[in-house]
Design an enzyme around this catalytic site. Structure first.
Site, mmCIF file in Angstrom:
data_model
loop_
_atom_site.group_PDB
_atom_site.id
_atom_site.type_symbol
_atom_site.label_atom_id
_atom_site.label_comp_id
_atom_site.label_asym_id
_atom_site.label_seq_id
_atom_site.Cartn_x
_atom_site.Cartn_y
_atom_site.Cartn_z
ATOM 1 N N HIS A 1 -45.737 -16.422 2.705
ATOM 2 C CA HIS A 1 -44.414 -16.982 2.990
ATOM 3 C C HIS A 1 -44.511 -17.905 4.196
ATOM 4 O O HIS A 1 -45.392 -17.757 5.050
ATOM 5 C CB HIS A 1 -43.414 -15.870 3.277
ATOM 6 C CG HIS A 1 -43.053 -15.056 2.078
ATOM 7 N ND1 HIS A 1 -41.954 -14.229 2.055
ATOM 8 C CD2 HIS A 1 -43.625 -14.939 0.859
ATOM 9 C CE1 HIS A 1 -41.871 -13.638 0.871
ATOM 10 N NE2 HIS A 1 -42.875 -14.046 0.137
ATOM 11 N N GLU B 1 -42.849 -18.042 6.901
ATOM 12 C CA GLU B 1 -42.788 -17.364 8.194
ATOM 13 C C GLU B 1 -44.135 -16.768 8.587
ATOM 14 O O GLU B 1 -44.548 -16.857 9.743
ATOM 15 C CB GLU B 1 -41.751 -16.228 8.161
ATOM 16 C CG GLU B 1 -40.345 -16.667 7.851
ATOM 17 C CD GLU B 1 -39.992 -16.577 6.367
ATOM 18 O OE1 GLU B 1 -40.813 -17.006 5.515
ATOM 19 O OE2 GLU B 1 -38.900 -16.095 6.057
ATOM 20 N N CYS C 1 -37.164 -12.480 4.446
ATOM 21 C CA CYS C 1 -37.125 -11.264 3.633
ATOM 22 C C CYS C 1 -37.522 -10.069 4.507
ATOM 23 O O CYS C 1 -37.920 -10.230 5.667
ATOM 24 C CB CYS C 1 -38.071 -11.394 2.443
ATOM 25 S SG CYS C 1 -39.831 -11.400 2.892
ATOM 26 N N CYS D 1 -41.142 -10.329 5.882
ATOM 27 C CA CYS D 1 -41.272 -11.253 7.003
ATOM 28 C C CYS D 1 -40.581 -10.709 8.244
ATOM 29 O O CYS D 1 -41.091 -10.872 9.358
ATOM 30 C CB CYS D 1 -40.724 -12.621 6.624
ATOM 31 S SG CYS D 1 -41.762 -13.453 5.385
#
Length: 148
Positions: free
Chosen positions: A56, A58, A86, A89
């Site tokens: 992801h 992040e 999410c 993360c």
């Protein structure tokens, strides 16, 4: 002369990262990490490209920032991300002890706020809605194209 940039400026930089994801046919989420008014980490979704569910925006930005600083804790840093992180993360942000999280669009289905801000470190400040329309529109158009 020192330039002080705004939350909107850094969110625009995160949107540029999201454009990189979009160009690679990834979900268009982008992130930047800022320390002392300087971007020290950048990331965009690469889950398809890397065949890695943890890739992801992040996570990639966190790794870049930690490498830049030579430290795993980021209490004096701010994450700017186009979509609410999410739970995965948020957990990584907790462990990094990030000082501040700023996100553009809310994620009612997968966002960490479904579970409450307790997923973040207690000292982490949160701001949201920065360039929300631009962030949400980029995601909406991506999924609209996928469904047609």
């Amino acid at each position: 002369m020192l330039h002080i940039f705004s939350d909107e400026y850094f969110m625009q930089q995160a949107l540029r990262e999201a454009d990189k994801a979009l160009a690679a046919d990834e979900i268009p989420v982008g992130a930047v990490i800022v320390c002392n008014n300087q971007i020290i980490g950048r990331g965009h979704n690469q889950t398809e490209q890397l065949q890695d569910v943890t890739a992801h925006a992040e996570i990639i930005a966190l790794t870049a920032a930690a490498n830049h600083l030579g430290a795993k804790y980021l209490p004096n840093c701010t994450l700017y991300v186009t979509l609410e992180p999410c739970a995965m993360c948020a957990g990584a942000l907790f462990w990094a002890q990030i000082g501040r999280v700023v996100y553009g669009a809310a994620d009612d289905k997968r966002g960490f706020m479904r579970f409450g801000r307790s997923l973040l470190h207690p000292k982490t400040a949160v701001a949201y809605g920065i360039l929300e329309h631009d962030c949400a529109q980029k995601l909406s158009l991506f999924f609209l194209k996928k469904r047609s």
